[in-house]
Scaffold this motif. Structure first.
Motif, PDB file in Angstrom:
ATOM      1  N   LEU A  46       0.747  -1.248  -0.108  1.00  0.00           N
ATOM      2  CA  LEU A  46      -0.086  -0.057   0.032  1.00  0.00           C
ATOM      3  C   LEU A  46       0.832   1.271   0.151  1.00  0.00           C
ATOM      4  O   LEU A  46       0.518   2.370  -0.735  1.00  0.00           O
ATOM      5  N   VAL A  47       1.775   1.197   0.947  1.00  0.00           N
ATOM      6  CA  VAL A  47       2.848   2.362   1.021  1.00  0.00           C
ATOM      7  C   VAL A  47       3.481   2.638  -0.392  1.00  0.00           C
ATOM      8  O   VAL A  47       3.727   3.713  -0.899  1.00  0.00           O
ATOM      9  N   MET A  48       4.016   1.586  -1.027  1.00  0.00           N
ATOM     10  CA  MET A  48       4.674   1.711  -2.259  1.00  0.00           C
ATOM     11  C   MET A  48       3.665   2.076  -3.206  1.00  0.00           C
ATOM     12  O   MET A  48       4.071   3.049  -4.180  1.00  0.00           O
ATOM     13  N   ALA A  49       2.652   1.585  -3.581  1.00  0.00           N
ATOM     14  CA  ALA A  49       1.579   1.986  -4.570  1.00  0.00           C
ATOM     15  C   ALA A  49       1.407   3.571  -4.263  1.00  0.00           C
ATOM     16  O   ALA A  49       1.263   4.183  -5.282  1.00  0.00           O
ATOM     17  N   SER A  50       1.127   3.781  -3.173  1.00  0.00           N
ATOM     18  CA  SER A  50       0.757   5.502  -2.795  1.00  0.00           C
ATOM     19  C   SER A  50       1.852   6.336  -3.305  1.00  0.00           C
ATOM     20  O   SER A  50       1.567   7.383  -3.786  1.00  0.00           O
ATOM     21  N   ASN A  51       3.036   5.930  -2.914  1.00  0.00           N
ATOM     22  CA  ASN A  51       4.409   6.660  -3.265  1.00  0.00           C
ATOM     23  C   ASN A  51       4.291   6.899  -4.776  1.00  0.00           C
ATOM     24  O   ASN A  51       4.672   7.832  -5.536  1.00  0.00           O
ATOM     25  N   TYR A  65       4.046  10.034  -9.657  1.00  0.00           N
ATOM     26  CA  TYR A  65       3.933  10.227 -11.042  1.00  0.00           C
ATOM     27  C   TYR A  65       2.607  10.826 -11.469  1.00  0.00           C
ATOM     28  O   TYR A  65       2.603  11.315 -12.543  1.00  0.00           O
ATOM     29  N   LEU A  66       1.641  10.834 -10.503  1.00  0.00           N
ATOM     30  CA  LEU A  66       0.335  11.431 -10.959  1.00  0.00           C
ATOM     31  C   LEU A  66       0.190  12.899 -10.571  1.00  0.00           C
ATOM     32  O   LEU A  66      -0.237  13.871 -11.147  1.00  0.00           O
ATOM     33  N   PHE A  67       0.905  13.081  -9.368  1.00  0.00           N
ATOM     34  CA  PHE A  67       0.805  14.349  -8.788  1.00  0.00           C
ATOM     35  C   PHE A  67       2.263  15.218  -8.552  1.00  0.00           C
ATOM     36  O   PHE A  67       2.144  16.223  -7.786  1.00  0.00           O
TER      37      PHE A  67
END
Length: 171
Positions: free
Chosen positions: A31-36, A41-43
């Motif tokens: 979850l942390v890696m996906a959020s990072n 890349y999106l924001f």
């Protein structure tokens, strides 16, 4: 013999609980890696704290998970010679290997305690601004993880010893 088997079973149950902690920590890491990645890349943003959290989560996964892997036979074994031994010699080899693992774990624990205590005494924090504080907690996983591994190795040695004695009794 029943008392020894009971002790080994209790250790197994104890290790399984920490294995579940490692499993849930793995989920948290995903979850942390996906959020990072999404934040980066999106924001075009991110935080040092969240990036450090990634490798902070790897520590309990590794150091708690290694005893769980040993418990469930997911460790690496060189089977080239071992499979050719008789059951008796396999059990003797397993006992010796388990006891050597306990010794190595005790050495690692002994060597890592001053490292953890130094970090504790210095109140070590992240070297990066905005990083995760209390680095000594992370470092404390070293002796703790190896203590769990020593316990599981001891439980395995007990189990192999019981099997060896049962093998003798059958003859």
């Amino acid at each position: 013999m029943k008392a020894f088997a009971s002790i080994a079973g209790a250790i197994d149950t104890f290790i399984d609980r920490f294995g579940m902690v490692a499993a849930w920590t793995s989920f948290a890491l995903v979850l942390v890696m996906a959020s990072n990645v999404l934040l980066r890349y999106l924001f075009s943003t991110g935080s040092v704290w969240a990036q450090e959290l990634e490798w902070h989560l790897l520590v309990p996964i590794s150091l708690l998970g290694m005893s769980y892997a040993l418990r469930h036979g997911e460790h690496v074994r060189v089977d080239i010679f071992f499979s050719k031994y008789s059951e008796r010699w396999q059990l003797i080899g397993d006992i010796v290997t388990s006891l050597l693992s306990v010794i190595v774990c005790l050495i690692v624990i002994r060597l890592s305690l001053p490292y953890v205590l130094q970090s504790w005494n210095n109140g070590e924090d992240s070297a990066n601004p905005g990083g995760i504080p209390y680095r000594y907690i992370l470092k404390a996983f070293i002796p703790f993880g190896f203590a769990l591994f020593a316990l599981q190795s001891l439980a395995d040695a007990i189990r192999f010893w019981i099997k060896l004695n049962n093998l003798k009794d059958q003859k």
